[in-house]
Design an enzyme around this catalytic site. Structure first.
Site, PDB file in Angstrom:
ATOM      1  N   TYR A  47      -4.535 -17.476 -22.895  1.00 38.24           N
ATOM      2  CA  TYR A  47      -5.351 -18.415 -22.123  1.00 38.24           C
ATOM      3  C   TYR A  47      -6.809 -18.366 -22.563  1.00 38.24           C
ATOM      4  O   TYR A  47      -7.350 -17.291 -22.817  1.00 38.24           O
ATOM      5  CB  TYR A  47      -5.318 -18.051 -20.631  1.00 38.24           C
ATOM      6  CG  TYR A  47      -4.004 -18.335 -19.949  1.00 38.24           C
ATOM      7  CD1 TYR A  47      -3.535 -19.640 -19.804  1.00 38.24           C
ATOM      8  CD2 TYR A  47      -3.247 -17.301 -19.425  1.00 38.24           C
ATOM      9  CE1 TYR A  47      -2.330 -19.898 -19.165  1.00 38.24           C
ATOM     10  CE2 TYR A  47      -2.048 -17.538 -18.776  1.00 38.24           C
ATOM     11  CZ  TYR A  47      -1.591 -18.841 -18.655  1.00 38.24           C
ATOM     12  OH  TYR A  47      -0.413 -19.088 -18.014  1.00 38.24           O
TER      13      TYR A  47
ATOM     14  N   ARG B 258     -17.625   8.370   8.300  1.00 41.65           N
ATOM     15  CA  ARG B 258     -16.559   7.374   8.435  1.00 41.65           C
ATOM     16  C   ARG B 258     -15.828   7.615   9.761  1.00 41.65           C
ATOM     17  O   ARG B 258     -15.799   6.771  10.643  1.00 41.65           O
ATOM     18  CB  ARG B 258     -15.549   7.475   7.285  1.00 41.65           C
ATOM     19  CG  ARG B 258     -16.148   7.295   5.893  1.00 41.65           C
ATOM     20  CD  ARG B 258     -15.068   7.249   4.826  1.00 41.65           C
ATOM     21  NE  ARG B 258     -14.155   8.378   4.907  1.00 41.65           N
ATOM     22  CZ  ARG B 258     -13.140   8.584   4.082  1.00 41.65           C
ATOM     23  NH1 ARG B 258     -12.904   7.728   3.095  1.00 41.65           N
ATOM     24  NH2 ARG B 258     -12.350   9.631   4.202  1.00 41.65           N
TER      25      ARG B 258
ATOM     26  N   MET C 283      -0.414 -12.994 -16.294  1.00 41.81           N
ATOM     27  CA  MET C 283       0.354 -12.438 -15.179  1.00 41.81           C
ATOM     28  C   MET C 283       1.582 -11.668 -15.683  1.00 41.81           C
ATOM     29  O   MET C 283       1.907 -10.591 -15.193  1.00 41.81           O
ATOM     30  CB  MET C 283       0.793 -13.574 -14.241  1.00 41.81           C
ATOM     31  CG  MET C 283       1.352 -13.086 -12.926  1.00 41.81           C
ATOM     32  SD  MET C 283       1.925 -14.457 -11.892  1.00 41.81           S
ATOM     33  CE  MET C 283       0.420 -15.288 -11.496  1.00 41.81           C
TER      34      MET C 283
ATOM     35  N   LYS D  63      -0.188   9.830   1.327  1.00 45.83           N
ATOM     36  CA  LYS D  63      -0.474   8.481   1.824  1.00 45.83           C
ATOM     37  C   LYS D  63      -0.369   7.469   0.680  1.00 45.83           C
ATOM     38  O   LYS D  63      -0.403   7.856  -0.494  1.00 45.83           O
ATOM     39  CB  LYS D  63      -1.848   8.436   2.496  1.00 45.83           C
ATOM     40  CG  LYS D  63      -2.999   8.755   1.593  1.00 45.83           C
ATOM     41  CD  LYS D  63      -4.293   8.784   2.391  1.00 45.83           C
ATOM     42  CE  LYS D  63      -5.472   8.923   1.451  1.00 45.83           C
ATOM     43  NZ  LYS D  63      -6.753   8.667   2.079  1.00 45.83           N
TER      44      LYS D  63
HETATM   45  C1  PLP Z   1      -8.949  12.965   4.689  1.00 47.50           C
HETATM   46  C2  PLP Z   1      -8.402  13.211   3.318  1.00 47.50           C
HETATM   47  N1  PLP Z   1      -8.031  14.437   2.969  1.00 47.50           N
HETATM   48  C3  PLP Z   1      -7.556  14.718   1.742  1.00 47.50           C
HETATM   49  C4  PLP Z   1      -7.413  13.722   0.795  1.00 47.50           C
HETATM   50  C5  PLP Z   1      -6.884  14.080  -0.568  1.00 47.50           C
HETATM   51  O1  PLP Z   1      -7.874  13.955  -1.534  1.00 47.50           O
HETATM   52  P1  PLP Z   1      -7.551  14.282  -3.072  1.00 47.50           P
HETATM   53  O2  PLP Z   1      -6.554  13.259  -3.492  1.00 47.50           O
HETATM   54  O3  PLP Z   1      -8.859  14.131  -3.756  1.00 47.50           O
HETATM   55  O4  PLP Z   1      -6.991  15.650  -3.106  1.00 47.50           O
HETATM   56  C6  PLP Z   1      -7.791  12.422   1.105  1.00 47.50           C
HETATM   57  C7  PLP Z   1      -7.672  11.360   0.100  1.00 47.50           C
HETATM   58  O5  PLP Z   1      -8.228  10.318   0.139  1.00 47.50           O
HETATM   59  C8  PLP Z   1      -8.298  12.150   2.410  1.00 47.50           C
HETATM   60  O6  PLP Z   1      -8.675  10.912   2.769  1.00 47.50           O
END
Ligand code: PLP
Length: 387
Positions: free
Chosen positions: A280, A151, A327, A53
């Site tokens: 700055y 969550r 920046m 992700k």
């Molecule tokens: C539901 C879920 N599983 C697995 C992971 C992977 O976690 P990690 O990067 O600590 O292995 C995440 C990461 O945020 C997650 O949200």
């Protein structure tokens, strides 16, 4: 080296990348080594889901996903429909699992595309059933159990009720059951073990109702490392594949090393007289004659906006950042590196000679965690992949 094939907006061929004020390098050879270490940290029958992700935490979901899928990752895991579609367009062999909850309008596209996706409420399961039935197709669902993180997911104690309802939803294939650890990478495992027992209780309730999910998963990187009793038959690994440990205290594996470096070039060199100011707000005043270098990247490229804090590597030496990060400029004291000249390569993250700047160091400058620091680099930095 080769350019990023995924269409990353600021990716150039190597020759062109050389002229960018800064860039990211991803070491794919080391990524393969990290995957080998991960594969050897579990029982052979346990599958691996690689979490890609947020563009594989800023490393490139398609590029890493391709390698993970060739290595045999059961799933590539993402957090949105758009991320899943981008991976699907790359035609990789692993299945795609989408985390979180889907908006009702996203359910049909998920079902039609054959994505697996998580669901954690009766309401959402019913919505999935009705949308899948209308399509005349089956939805591949991983039931999310809330084992204590509060969550997403069905509260573990309500799993029995969900299980008996699930049996009435014939358009849903209960392909998996999952939960997520809140503290798997800390020394005190008591909450993780409580979560595991709640998850096992929920799974038992499903089984008592005749539901046997194929994939059972609760571990992230911390769980893979420190909780072998929780591996079930699938583990979800994100950060460890990138060569970064989720915490200082979790178990170490041979062969793991970071795969991301961030580099820039010296765009200008200046001599300062005592009393000269830098940047700055005049936050730095030279106490003595100095030689400083200006890099052509700054917080607009993702570097933390710090003042007189942090360091970069020039000529194999740590050189402190002076003044405030702008920046598009970072100023660095190179008085102790007399050989440094314009267009020399500078390392902001990674190694040079015997020195290293870790993502944890950058995270500290940001006042945050390594996950946040990794995803903060901006698309202005071209990504270059070392094969
Ligand atoms: C539901 C879920 N599983 C697995 C992971 C992977 O976690 P990690 O990067 O600590 O292995 C995440 C990461 O945020 C997650 O949200």
């Amino acid at each position: 080296m080769s350019a990023n094939p995924s269409g990353h907006p600021e990716t150039f061929e190597m020759e062109q990348q050389n002229f960018s004020p800064g860039w990211i390098e991803i070491d794919l050879r080391q990524y393969r080594r990290n995957l080998e270490a991960i594969w050897s940290a579990k029982e052979p029958a346990t599958g691996i889901a690689i979490v890609v992700k947020d563009d594989a935490y800023g490393h490139g979901a398609v590029e890493l996903g391709r390698i993970a899928s060739e290595r045999g990752a059961e799933f590539l895991v993402v957090a949105s429909l758009a991320e899943a579609e981008k991976l699907q367009a790359a035609r990789l062999s692993s299945k795609i699992l989408i985390l979180g909850e889907r908006h009702p309008e996203e359910i049909s596209p998920c079902v039609q595309a054959g994505f697996s996706f998580t669901s954690g409420s009766m309401e959402s399961l019913r919505e999935i059933e009705s949308r899948a039935r209308a399509l005349g197709q089956k939805a591949r669902v991983h039931l999310k159990i809330d084992s204590g993180m509060s969550r997403y997911g069905v509260r573990w104690s309500e799993a029995a009720a969900i299980a008996s309802e699930l049996k009435q939803l014939p358009s849903i294939i209960p392909e998996g059951i999952l939960s997520h650890f809140a503290m798997s990478d800390e020394l005190d495992k008591s909450f993780a073990l409580l979560q595991l027992s709640r998850f096992e209780e929920a799974l038992a309730n499903l089984r008592q109702n005749g539901i046997e999910p194929k994939h059972i998963h609760i571990c992230n990187s911390g769980g893979l490392l420190d909780l072998p009793q929780a591996h079930c038959n699938l583990v979800r690994v994100g950060i460890l594949g990138l060569g970064v440990y989720p915490s200082k205290v979790c178990r170490r594996l041979d062969g793991i090393a970071p795969i991301m470096s961030v580099k820039a070039r010296i765009s200008a060199i200046k001599k300062l007289e005592p009393g000269d100011c830098v940047g700055y707000g005049m936050r730095f005043t030279a106490p003595k004659p100095m030689r400083i270098a200006t890099l052509g990247i700054g917080y607009g490229w993702g570097y933390p906006r710090v003042r007189n804090k942090g360091a970069v590597l020039v000529g194999g030496q740590r050189c402190p950042i002076i003044g405030g990060v702008s920046m598009d400029a970072i100023t660095v004291d190179i008085t102790d590196v007399p050989t440094a000249k314009t267009w020399d390569e500078v390392v902001l993250l990674g190694t040079q000679a015997s020195q290293e700047i870790t993502i944890h160091e950058i995270a500290e400058l940001k006042g945050s965690v390594s996950y946040d620091a990794m995803v903060s680099w901006r698309d202005r930095l071209p990504r270059v992949y070392r094969q």
